[in-house]
Design a protein around this motif. Structure first.
Motif, PDB file in Angstrom:
ATOM      1  N   GLY A  97     -33.184  38.778 -41.594  1.00  0.00           N
ATOM      2  CA  GLY A  97     -31.758  39.108 -41.550  1.00  0.00           C
ATOM      3  C   GLY A  97     -31.498  40.462 -40.925  1.00  0.00           C
ATOM      4  N   LEU A  98     -32.297  41.453 -41.310  1.00  0.00           N
ATOM      5  CA  LEU A  98     -32.057  42.783 -40.746  1.00  0.00           C
ATOM      6  C   LEU A  98     -32.427  42.835 -39.268  1.00  0.00           C
ATOM      7  CD1 LEU A  98     -33.017  45.133 -43.638  1.00  0.00           C
ATOM      8  CD2 LEU A  98     -30.797  44.710 -42.701  1.00  0.00           C
ATOM      9  N   ILE A 149     -24.025  44.034 -42.961  1.00  0.00           N
ATOM     10  CA  ILE A 149     -25.038  44.597 -43.858  1.00  0.00           C
ATOM     11  C   ILE A 149     -24.570  44.498 -45.308  1.00  0.00           C
ATOM     12  CG2 ILE A 149     -26.175  46.736 -44.477  1.00  0.00           C
ATOM     13  CD1 ILE A 149     -26.590  47.330 -41.679  1.00  0.00           C
ATOM     14  N   ALA A 150     -23.259  44.733 -45.527  1.00  0.00           N
ATOM     15  CA  ALA A 150     -22.737  44.576 -46.892  1.00  0.00           C
ATOM     16  C   ALA A 150     -22.835  43.128 -47.342  1.00  0.00           C
ATOM     17  CB  ALA A 150     -21.297  45.056 -46.941  1.00  0.00           C
ATOM     18  N   ILE A 151     -22.642  42.203 -46.417  1.00  0.00           N
ATOM     19  CA  ILE A 151     -22.749  40.788 -46.789  1.00  0.00           C
ATOM     20  C   ILE A 151     -24.181  40.459 -47.189  1.00  0.00           C
ATOM     21  CG2 ILE A 151     -22.635  38.478 -45.818  1.00  0.00           C
ATOM     22  CD1 ILE A 151     -20.151  39.304 -44.396  1.00  0.00           C
ATOM     23  N   LEU A 152     -25.173  41.018 -46.455  1.00  0.00           N
ATOM     24  CA  LEU A 152     -26.573  40.803 -46.838  1.00  0.00           C
ATOM     25  C   LEU A 152     -26.853  41.377 -48.226  1.00  0.00           C
ATOM     26  CD1 LEU A 152     -28.739  41.439 -43.677  1.00  0.00           C
ATOM     27  CD2 LEU A 152     -28.613  39.399 -45.021  1.00  0.00           C
ATOM     28  N   MET A 153     -26.243  42.541 -48.521  1.00  0.00           N
ATOM     29  CA  MET A 153     -26.474  43.137 -49.845  1.00  0.00           C
ATOM     30  C   MET A 153     -25.882  42.258 -50.941  1.00  0.00           C
ATOM     31  SD  MET A 153     -26.174  47.180 -49.573  1.00  0.00           S
ATOM     32  CE  MET A 153     -25.325  47.511 -48.070  1.00  0.00           C
ATOM     33  N   CYS A 154     -24.712  41.670 -50.680  1.00  0.00           N
ATOM     34  CA  CYS A 154     -24.132  40.782 -51.685  1.00  0.00           C
ATOM     35  C   CYS A 154     -24.998  39.537 -51.861  1.00  0.00           C
ATOM     36  CB  CYS A 154     -22.719  40.394 -51.286  1.00  0.00           C
ATOM     37  SG  CYS A 154     -21.604  41.778 -51.336  1.00  0.00           S
ATOM     38  N   LEU A 203     -31.599  50.925 -45.959  1.00  0.00           N
ATOM     39  CA  LEU A 203     -31.249  52.314 -45.617  1.00  0.00           C
ATOM     40  C   LEU A 203     -31.762  52.661 -44.234  1.00  0.00           C
ATOM     41  CD1 LEU A 203     -31.783  54.624 -48.680  1.00  0.00           C
ATOM     42  CD2 LEU A 203     -29.730  54.241 -47.394  1.00  0.00           C
ATOM     43  N   PHE A 204     -32.983  52.197 -43.929  1.00  0.00           N
ATOM     44  CA  PHE A 204     -33.597  52.494 -42.641  1.00  0.00           C
ATOM     45  C   PHE A 204     -32.765  51.905 -41.515  1.00  0.00           C
ATOM     46  CE2 PHE A 204     -36.764  51.455 -39.375  1.00  0.00           C
ATOM     47  CZ  PHE A 204     -37.239  52.728 -39.135  1.00  0.00           C
ATOM     48  N   VAL A 205     -32.315  50.655 -41.677  1.00  0.00           N
ATOM     49  CA  VAL A 205     -31.522  50.034 -40.617  1.00  0.00           C
ATOM     50  C   VAL A 205     -30.181  50.742 -40.480  1.00  0.00           C
ATOM     51  CG1 VAL A 205     -30.306  47.926 -39.997  1.00  0.00           C
ATOM     52  CG2 VAL A 205     -32.652  47.831 -40.717  1.00  0.00           C
ATOM     53  N   ILE A 206     -29.559  51.115 -41.636  1.00  0.00           N
ATOM     54  CA  ILE A 206     -28.260  51.785 -41.562  1.00  0.00           C
ATOM     55  C   ILE A 206     -28.388  53.106 -40.809  1.00  0.00           C
ATOM     56  CG2 ILE A 206     -26.535  52.959 -42.963  1.00  0.00           C
ATOM     57  CD1 ILE A 206     -26.879  50.762 -44.988  1.00  0.00           C
ATOM     58  N   MET A 207     -29.475  53.849 -41.094  1.00  0.00           N
ATOM     59  CA  MET A 207     -29.613  55.137 -40.423  1.00  0.00           C
ATOM     60  C   MET A 207     -30.056  54.969 -38.974  1.00  0.00           C
ATOM     61  SD  MET A 207     -31.085  57.440 -43.439  1.00  0.00           S
ATOM     62  CE  MET A 207     -30.046  57.746 -44.842  1.00  0.00           C
TER      63      MET A 207
END
Lengths: 109, 168
Positions: A85-86, A38-43, B68-72
């Motif tokens: 991606g998500l 998820i951090a890689i997607l944010m970068c 945020l939704f996926v993280i939670m």
């Protein structure tokens, strides 16, 4: 209001280039640095946005709105990319119970 | 107003560095939202008012909320993911720094910008961007709807529970 709309004439274009190069480098460093997918997607989003900023800067310097339309298209592509991606992240979490990219190293060889 | 440029740039660079270096995914999302809000300020300085509004709505309103939704949903704020080894991390920072230096050196003196049109501060208003979008870029705009449909289908396909992969 007048100062804001004409402020761009006081800032050299080089400074925008340096700013977006900095952001792109930080994004690339983050992709290499992190293990959380998820951090890689944010970068990746950070890198997208540095390109957007540079397009908007060139568009403003040439007084040509075509560059801003390109930024709009990049936003469309980024939204589609994030959705896919998500959903891949959700699928990965369901299959391997983690978001660590080192568990997906079967594609490496 | 020139001060505003450097202020927003400092906020962006610092929060981008914090996105990379802070460990918790929730903090990463918050810092990225700060970075994007500063970027909307840059768009306003660049006379791209329409883009500033769209950027706030799409990025901080939709994409970051999705993150945020996926993280939670996946309960990732408690999951501990080990960092890469120290050597790999140092190499990542060095690679990023070298890439930065190369790009700076490559763009330092190559550009001599001569503006195409005389300066106007109205290029980013909705009327002008809309005219350009629907005159010159109408076909790409329509085709991007196909992209959206394929992305939707792809997301549903990935998100669906796959019964054939149970034995993996």
């Amino acid at each position: 209001m007048k100062e804001i709309t004409s402020a761009i004439q006081l800032i050299p274009l080089q400074h925008y280039i340096i700013l977006s190069v900095t952001l792109f480098s930080i994004g690339m460093m983050g992709v290499l640095f992190r293990r959380n997918i998820i951090a890689i997607l944010m970068c990746l989003e950070l890198m997208f946005n540095s390109a957007n900023l540079l397009l908007a800067a060139f568009s403003a310097y040439h007084s040509d709105p075509s560059g801003q339309v390109f930024v709009f298209f990049i936003m469309i592509v980024a939204a589609a990319e994030v959705a896919v991606g998500l959903s891949i992240v959700v699928m990965m979490k369901r299959n391997v119970e983690s978001v660590d990219i080192n568990l997906l190293n079967r594609l490496k060889w | 107003m020139v001060f505003l440029f450097y202020f927003l740039s400092a906020i962006m660079v610092i929060s981008a560095l914090l996105v990379v270096f802070s460990k918790s995914p929730i903090n990463n999302v918050i810092y990225l939202i700060i970075c994007f809000i500063a970027m909307a300020g840059h768009y306003i300085l660049l006379n791209a008012q329409f883009l500033a509004v769209v950027h706030i709505i799409v990025y901080t309103g939709a994409i970051m909320v999705l993150f945020l939704f996926v993280i939670m949903l996946l309960n990732l704020n408690k999951a501990i993911i080990p960092q890469k080894s120290a050597a790999t991390r140092i190499l990542a920072v060095v690679t990023g720094g070298i890439f930065f230096l190369v790009l700076i050196a490559a763009t330092r003196q190559t550009f001599v910008i001569t503006p195409r049109y005389a300066f106007t501060s109205e290029i980013g208003l909705v009327a002008n961007v809309g005219k350009t979008l629907f005159h010159e870029f109408l076909l790409p705009f329509e085709i991007s709807s196909v992209l959206f449909i394929s992305a939707m289908v792809g997301a549903v396909m990935f998100g669906k529970r796959d019964h054939t992969s149970d034995e993996l």
